[in-house]
Motif scaffolding. Structure first.
Motif, PDB file in Angstrom:
ATOM      1  N   ILE A 258      29.567  62.271  59.624  1.00  0.00           N
ATOM      2  CA  ILE A 258      30.286  61.195  60.295  1.00  0.00           C
ATOM      3  C   ILE A 258      31.535  61.773  60.958  1.00  0.00           C
ATOM      4  CG2 ILE A 258      31.436  58.972  59.988  1.00  0.00           C
ATOM      5  CD1 ILE A 258      28.362  58.978  59.501  1.00  0.00           C
ATOM      6  N   ASP A 259      32.279  62.557  60.222  1.00  0.00           N
ATOM      7  CA  ASP A 259      33.407  63.309  60.754  1.00  0.00           C
ATOM      8  C   ASP A 259      33.510  64.604  59.957  1.00  0.00           C
ATOM      9  OD1 ASP A 259      34.544  62.531  58.359  1.00  0.00           O
ATOM     10  OD2 ASP A 259      36.114  61.299  59.244  1.00  0.00           O
ATOM     11  N   VAL A 260      34.643  65.255  60.044  1.00  0.00           N
ATOM     12  CA  VAL A 260      34.781  66.571  59.431  1.00  0.00           C
ATOM     13  C   VAL A 260      34.711  66.514  57.903  1.00  0.00           C
ATOM     14  CG1 VAL A 260      36.361  68.537  59.217  1.00  0.00           C
ATOM     15  CG2 VAL A 260      36.155  67.347  61.374  1.00  0.00           C
ATOM     16  N   VAL A 261      35.125  65.406  57.304  1.00  0.00           N
ATOM     17  CA  VAL A 261      35.212  65.338  55.847  1.00  0.00           C
ATOM     18  C   VAL A 261      34.217  64.378  55.206  1.00  0.00           C
ATOM     19  CG1 VAL A 261      37.621  66.064  55.774  1.00  0.00           C
ATOM     20  CG2 VAL A 261      37.069  63.642  55.960  1.00  0.00           C
TER      21      VAL A 261
ATOM     22  N   PHE B 156      26.744  58.443  50.542  1.00  0.00           N
ATOM     23  CA  PHE B 156      27.838  58.617  51.499  1.00  0.00           C
ATOM     24  C   PHE B 156      29.025  59.196  50.744  1.00  0.00           C
ATOM     25  CE2 PHE B 156      31.101  56.228  54.276  1.00  0.00           C
ATOM     26  CZ  PHE B 156      31.256  57.315  55.103  1.00  0.00           C
ATOM     27  N   VAL B 157      29.407  60.435  51.076  1.00  0.00           N
ATOM     28  CA  VAL B 157      30.459  61.127  50.339  1.00  0.00           C
ATOM     29  C   VAL B 157      31.568  61.589  51.271  1.00  0.00           C
ATOM     30  CG1 VAL B 157      28.914  61.912  48.502  1.00  0.00           C
ATOM     31  CG2 VAL B 157      29.294  63.356  50.482  1.00  0.00           C
ATOM     32  N   GLN B 158      32.739  61.793  50.680  1.00  0.00           N
ATOM     33  CA  GLN B 158      33.895  62.297  51.414  1.00  0.00           C
ATOM     34  C   GLN B 158      34.482  63.451  50.621  1.00  0.00           C
ATOM     35  OE1 GLN B 158      37.175  59.574  51.792  1.00  0.00           O
ATOM     36  NE2 GLN B 158      38.113  60.760  53.420  1.00  0.00           N
ATOM     37  N   ASP B 159      34.780  64.533  51.313  1.00  0.00           N
ATOM     38  CA  ASP B 159      35.428  65.677  50.682  1.00  0.00           C
ATOM     39  C   ASP B 159      36.936  65.485  50.772  1.00  0.00           C
ATOM     40  OD1 ASP B 159      33.029  66.989  50.112  1.00  0.00           O
ATOM     41  OD2 ASP B 159      32.937  67.836  52.125  1.00  0.00           O
ATOM     42  N   THR B 160      37.603  65.575  49.634  1.00  0.00           N
ATOM     43  CA  THR B 160      39.055  65.451  49.591  1.00  0.00           C
ATOM     44  C   THR B 160      39.630  66.720  48.979  1.00  0.00           C
ATOM     45  OG1 THR B 160      39.149  64.469  47.382  1.00  0.00           O
ATOM     46  CG2 THR B 160      38.850  62.952  49.223  1.00  0.00           C
ATOM     47  N   ARG B 161      40.936  66.821  48.960  1.00  0.00           N
ATOM     48  CA  ARG B 161      41.539  68.015  48.369  1.00  0.00           C
ATOM     49  C   ARG B 161      41.373  68.024  46.854  1.00  0.00           C
ATOM     50  NH1 ARG B 161      47.746  66.696  49.778  1.00  0.00           N
ATOM     51  NH2 ARG B 161      47.437  64.462  49.713  1.00  0.00           N
ATOM     52  N   PHE B 162      40.982  66.884  46.283  1.00  0.00           N
ATOM     53  CA  PHE B 162      40.767  66.798  44.843  1.00  0.00           C
ATOM     54  C   PHE B 162      39.289  66.876  44.474  1.00  0.00           C
ATOM     55  CE2 PHE B 162      44.602  64.251  45.763  1.00  0.00           C
ATOM     56  CZ  PHE B 162      45.524  65.124  45.214  1.00  0.00           C
ATOM     57  N   GLY B 163      38.426  67.085  45.441  1.00  0.00           N
ATOM     58  CA  GLY B 163      36.991  67.175  45.193  1.00  0.00           C
ATOM     59  C   GLY B 163      36.230  66.156  46.023  1.00  0.00           C
ATOM     60  N   ARG B 164      34.955  66.090  45.815  1.00  0.00           N
ATOM     61  CA  ARG B 164      34.078  65.188  46.556  1.00  0.00           C
ATOM     62  C   ARG B 164      34.010  63.848  45.843  1.00  0.00           C
ATOM     63  NH1 ARG B 164      28.639  67.763  48.371  1.00  0.00           N
ATOM     64  NH2 ARG B 164      30.077  68.606  49.878  1.00  0.00           N
ATOM     65  N   ILE B 165      34.146  62.761  46.632  1.00  0.00           N
ATOM     66  CA  ILE B 165      34.027  61.426  46.059  1.00  0.00           C
ATOM     67  C   ILE B 165      32.886  60.697  46.756  1.00  0.00           C
ATOM     68  CG2 ILE B 165      36.432  61.228  45.331  1.00  0.00           C
ATOM     69  CD1 ILE B 165      36.972  59.572  47.826  1.00  0.00           C
ATOM     70  N   VAL B 166      32.181  59.888  45.998  1.00  0.00           N
ATOM     71  CA  VAL B 166      31.074  59.100  46.531  1.00  0.00           C
ATOM     72  C   VAL B 166      31.636  57.769  47.004  1.00  0.00           C
ATOM     73  CG1 VAL B 166      28.864  58.016  46.022  1.00  0.00           C
ATOM     74  CG2 VAL B 166      29.422  60.229  45.011  1.00  0.00           C
ATOM     75  N   LEU B 167      31.497  57.490  48.306  1.00  0.00           N
ATOM     76  CA  LEU B 167      31.996  56.236  48.869  1.00  0.00           C
ATOM     77  C   LEU B 167      30.968  55.117  48.737  1.00  0.00           C
ATOM     78  CD1 LEU B 167      33.672  57.653  52.097  1.00  0.00           C
ATOM     79  CD2 LEU B 167      34.764  57.058  49.938  1.00  0.00           C
ATOM     80  N   ALA B 168      29.696  55.467  48.855  1.00  0.00           N
ATOM     81  CA  ALA B 168      28.630  54.462  48.718  1.00  0.00           C
ATOM     82  C   ALA B 168      27.331  55.183  48.392  1.00  0.00           C
ATOM     83  CB  ALA B 168      28.484  53.662  49.998  1.00  0.00           C
ATOM     84  N   GLU B 169      26.457  54.442  47.725  1.00  0.00           N
ATOM     85  CA  GLU B 169      25.159  54.993  47.352  1.00  0.00           C
ATOM     86  C   GLU B 169      24.171  53.840  47.291  1.00  0.00           C
ATOM     87  OE1 GLU B 169      24.125  58.589  44.410  1.00  0.00           O
ATOM     88  OE2 GLU B 169      25.088  56.870  43.459  1.00  0.00           O
ATOM     89  N   SER B 170      23.073  53.953  48.057  1.00  0.00           N
ATOM     90  CA  SER B 170      22.106  52.866  48.084  1.00  0.00           C
ATOM     91  C   SER B 170      20.798  53.346  48.701  1.00  0.00           C
ATOM     92  CB  SER B 170      22.663  51.698  48.903  1.00  0.00           C
ATOM     93  OG  SER B 170      21.714  50.669  48.999  1.00  0.00           O
ATOM     94  N   HIS B 171      19.737  52.605  48.377  1.00  0.00           N
ATOM     95  CA  HIS B 171      18.440  52.832  49.011  1.00  0.00           C
ATOM     96  C   HIS B 171      18.375  52.103  50.351  1.00  0.00           C
ATOM     97  CE1 HIS B 171      16.527  54.779  45.592  1.00  0.00           C
ATOM     98  NE2 HIS B 171      17.140  53.897  44.813  1.00  0.00           N
TER      99      HIS B 171
END
Length: 184
Positions: A83-86, A100-115
């Protein structure tokens, strides 16, 4: 399988395995495994392309001057829809669930998860809106506060008077000495 040949070889010893036959079997096994992996990867890419098509109306609404988003599918070991760089979307372990995940300076976080693609499209829409607001805040130029003009520090008026008095007295004493020397 066929029986080992016994001509010229002791029947208690098995026939030596030929390296060429072993390599052929290993290549066939590797091709079978690779075929399965390629099929799974193709299925992941196809599902990500379906999601990418579902995101087209959203990204059509993003103004052209906003260049935060660089959407595209990368075809590495783990196919991803960026989607973008992170932030990106990848398939879950079952290869049917979008993550749907986002990389942050504290690690990867899951923003959404679905079928369901609609759930992921909604999550991406919220993410895009938040990123656009963050950009507006970052681009907003706040008026700089005008620095207060600091008054120069007040100096004491006593010391100039004292120095002036001493200098004047010394000058008068000097004039008196000069006048006394001339009169002699």
């Amino acid at each position: 399988m066929s029986e080992p040949e016994t001509s010229g070889i002791n029947p208690s010893q098995p026939r030596p395995v030929r390296l060429r036959d072993a390599l052929l079997r290993a290549r066939i096994e590797a091709a079978d495994r690779t075929g399965v992996v390629v099929d799974l990867r193709d299925a992941e890419v196809a599902r990500l392309e379906i999601l990418n098509d579902a995101l087209d109306p959203l990204f059509a609404q993003v103004p052209e001057q906003i260049d935060l988003f660089d959407r595209g599918i990368s075809q590495g070991d783990t196919p991803r829809l960026w989607i973008d760089v992170v932030a990106h979307i990848m398939m879950g372990r079952d290869k049917r669930m979008y993550r749907f995940v986002q990389d942050t300076r504290f690690g990867r976080i899951v923003l959404a998860e679905s079928h369901d693609t609609a759930v992921i499209v909604e999550a991406v829409t919220d993410y895009v809106a938040r990123r656009m607001i963050e950009r507006e805040h970052a681009m907003a130029v706040l008026p700089e506060p005008k620095p207060e003009v600091a008054e120069p520090p007040r100096r004491s008026r006593v010391w100039p008077f004292v120095f002036g008095f001493i200098f004047g007295a010394a000058a008068l004493f000097g004039i008196a000495v000069l006048a006394a020397l001339r009169s002699w």
